[in-house]
Design a protein around this motif. Structure first.
Motif: not given
Length: 290
Positions: A147-171, A286-290
């Protein structure tokens, strides 16, 4: 049939722990383009930090996370600032050599301080509890890890895909020089990223120490499982690393049913076969969107 289901479920649950090992390495590869050969040793270091906190404060292993995670963030930030930022983006072998040296230093320091004895993190009755689901026995603690593993991946995905920090990471990952032109301080960002990776690693380390005995020289094997999961999933695929970890866990548990001493071998064999058939991994980047 119940036995087969139980074996498959145990393989998936073991694989979820390997997926946790792989998450930090996947982020390092995807954003900083760096293979950290000390990743496994940093996992072991996190387990030893938890042991020290427990012996000092009397807290449980899970409660020790309150101190272990901030400490791991600081270690990651300091390592990136003082050492790894000097080699990221330089010659392609520079990060490998630097992190190899770091791995050797960590292993020898841990052995000097804690000796070569095998340790484990006391977890009380948590690791002994089980559930019976329609005739299939499942451990409560492995379910918690999954359960913790799934939550970690889901939280990281949301962080990378939907936050300013994530946009910086992709850039920064796509084009660091251009990112610098629009005001992104890549060196400072890499330090924050390393801190985040170490927080993820610290959480995996404590759960690992509660489930499996560890020793100062256990790091390379942890690195191998993490690296195989990342490569199996496909470099650049976040969720690919998760499913790569599950596949290795399944292969090991199924292989141990054939020969109890060859579980790890079957995991490595699966990695080798997949690499021959599909060198780019099971999932395309993965698509850079993710």
């Amino acid at each position: 049939m119940n036995t087969l289901i139980e074996v498959l479920l145990n393989g998936i649950l073991l694989g979820s722990l390997y997926a946790m090992f792989a998450l930090g390495l996947s982020l390092s590869l995807g954003v900083m383009k760096m293979i950290n050969l000390a990743h496994g040793d940093l996992i072991v270091l996190g387990a030893y930090l938890s042991m020290v906190v427990m012996s000092t404060t009397g807290w449980s292993a899970l409660a020790s996370l309150a101190l272990v995670l901030p400490a791991m963030f600081c270690i990651g930030w300091l390592l990136q600032t003082t050492l790894l930022n000097r080699v990221v983006g330089a010659h392609e072998l520079s990060p490998l050599l630097a992190t190899f040296g770091l791995s050797v230093v960590i292993q020898n320091l841990l052995q000097e301080v804690f000796s070569a004895d095998t340790r484990s993190l006391p977890s009380g009755d948590l690791t002994l509890q089980g559930l019976n689901l329609g005739g299939v026995s499942v451990g409560v603690f492995p379910l918690l890890i999954a359960a913790v593993s799934v939550l970690m991946y889901a939280g990281t995905h949301l962080l990378v895909a939907h936050t300013h920090w994530g946009r910086q990471a992709r850039a920064v990952s796509d084009d660091a020089p251009t990112a610098r032109l629009v005001g992104v301080n890549d060196k400072r960002f890499f330090a924050l990223m390393a801190g985040f990776v170490m927080v993820v690693t610290g959480l995996a380390a404590v759960l690992y120490g509660m489930r499996t005995p560890f020793a100062p020289m256990a790091g390379p094997e942890r690195l191998l499982f993490a690296f195989e999961a990342v490569v199996l999933g496909g470099l650049g695929s976040l969720w690919g690393s998760f499913f790569g970890g599950l596949l290795i866990g399944l292969a090991q548990v199924l292989g141990s049913q054939i020969n109890p001493g060859l579980g790890a071998f079957f995991g490595h064999l699966t990695f080798f076969v997949v690499l021959l058939v599909r060198p780019q991994g099971l999932f395309s980047p993965m698509n850079r969107k993710h």
